[in-house]
Design an enzyme around this catalytic site. Sequence first.
Site, PDB file in Angstrom:
ATOM      1  N   SER A   9       0.828  -1.202   0.000  1.00 49.03           N
ATOM      2  CA  SER A   9       0.000   0.000   0.000  1.00 49.03           C
ATOM      3  C   SER A   9       0.865   1.255   0.000  1.00 49.03           C
ATOM      4  CB  SER A   9      -0.927  -0.059   1.215  1.00 49.03           C
ATOM      5  OG  SER A   9      -1.880   0.969   1.138  1.00 49.03           O
ATOM      6  N   ASP A  12     -10.514  -3.888  -4.969  1.00 53.50           N
ATOM      7  CA  ASP A  12      -9.871  -3.267  -3.819  1.00 53.50           C
ATOM      8  C   ASP A  12     -10.489  -1.883  -3.628  1.00 53.50           C
ATOM      9  OD1 ASP A  12      -8.199  -1.945  -2.079  1.00 53.50           O
ATOM     10  OD2 ASP A  12      -6.336  -2.468  -3.108  1.00 53.50           O
ATOM     11  N   HIS A  15      -7.538  -5.426   0.053  1.00 54.37           N
ATOM     12  CA  HIS A  15      -6.359  -4.590  -0.126  1.00 54.37           C
ATOM     13  C   HIS A  15      -5.110  -5.234   0.485  1.00 54.37           C
ATOM     14  CE1 HIS A  15      -4.324  -0.784  -0.755  1.00 54.37           C
ATOM     15  NE2 HIS A  15      -4.043  -0.667   0.519  1.00 54.37           N
TER      16      HIS A  15
END
Lengths: 307, 268
Positions: free
Chosen positions: B98, B221, B249
């Site tokens: 991320s 996501d 995610h």
Amino acid sequence: MSKFNPNNVTPTTYSVDCFLCGALITDSKNTIVYVNNYFESHLLWKPDELVGQNINKILTKSSRIFFQSYLIPTVLHEKKSEEMQLIIFNGQGRKTPMTINAQINEEGLVFWSLFNATKQDQLYDELIKTREKLEEQAEKLKSLAATDELTGLLNRREMNYRSGLLLDQSLRSKQTIALLVIDIDDFKIINDTFGHLEGDRVLKELGQVLKNFGRQTDLISRYGGEEFLIMLPDTDKKGAVLFCNRLHTLIATVLVNDNPVTVSIGLTISNNAKSFLDLFTQADNAVYEAKARGKNRTQLYGDKGHL
Amino acid sequence: MLNSETIKSRNNVKIIGSGPKTLLFGHGFGCDQNMWRFLTPYLETQFRIVLFDYVGSGNSDISQYDKQRYKKLEGYALDVIEVCTALELSDLVFVGHSVSGMIGALAAFERPDLISKLIMVCPSPCFLNFPPDYQGGFDKEDLQELLSLMDKNYIGWADYLAPLVVGNANSAELIGELSGSFCSTDPVIAKNFAEATFFSDYRFLLKKIKQPTLILQSQDDALADVSVGEYVKQEIETSSLIVITAQGHCLQMTHPEIVSESIINYIQ
């Protein structure tokens, strides 16, 4: 009118539609399987617009993230969740803050109760704003309390505090540190001849020179009238002497009546356990010696000759 | 100047596994190095793995948290560089989940000598929409609302934050398995990290990345759409993209076999 008798209460007389809150049931796939009348009467949804749909339909984008990352995991893990605040859409697309409680049964159905939290939300907003304002003010005051007004360098109080911390840290990691006392030569003459405003300008410019030259990790302060104190972490004798020599050159760019300003520097290097006061006394003695030996020079504490 | 022992304990550095190549793992917002625990068993027999927590997360030394430094992702990238320096690492593969995808990119741009390859799991260079050219997925108002919800739910929320985001298919089984991954975070620090994460725009950085880069994107996501992965691929010249059929995610937690296989294939 007959007296209220709880035994007469039947589900057909009173139902979940009588309560001033939303009631909603979802299955394990987050599909809405039931909504009470509140969704129609207060949130302006038609029941057939919701039943059979994913609960995402009533959640704002940010609420969906909260729903996925916090609410559902909590419900699945703890079997319930209380007092969450989310924002939902009403049937006309208007956002409404809601306080939400939920619990899950053995079949995996989740029972949600939703309460209007519009006023509570306003209160939270005010509290958050107040907290942010207080944090901002505290930071400003902290910085003011730590800064010398004229030069923008650390003031004496802050220097004493941070030097102690840095010294402890250096002792722990067995690194040497250098302490410099810098005193402007003949500052009284500058003040008496050209006035205090000129004296202030010199202090300010010199402060800027020190600030620009120092590393981010160095502690640089105006310690008193025309005296500056610098602590250099992870610096040995050789590095400190180079630093001082460079300082003399840079400070000479500050001019008074076309003459370069000069300083005397007292330097000491920490070795093993030393308190800040010990180190300061050494550097302070060294600066007196530098003055006695004719000014405009650096004197290393304990060194017979000058550098 | 902080010495290497201070940095190792500040960032709660852990080293596992062995192999000729070193992988450095950077966790995402709202979690810590624990989020790699399903993935590392697949990799530790072949690689030396370095795990750490960013200052302010997990078991890092919170006393070292500096609000100014960590206001921007550059502050976190400095953590990466300092960890590499403390361990005398170079020529390593940085695997970032991320927001750590961009943190890794910042570190890799700053110090190409340290990082020779990047692997980004569900990255996003920018969460904001800039129509018509770029769809990060969120309008400014959405993100402000998200931060406001963090504030309004902060009692409880930060103590019990599931890694963002497990996805819609939230089976009890999966959540049970992830329960050890709930992260206790200081709410003020978490919000600061959230601001740095969600309001940043590092699209400009991508074109400057010269290291070979692998992008792993999830098909569904809520935080980073496939189109964001495609954008990253298009901008980093030396990159390739794999879209994994998955929800959520946190691919390294939900699909560790596929993620580890992709990493091994890419490095070899």
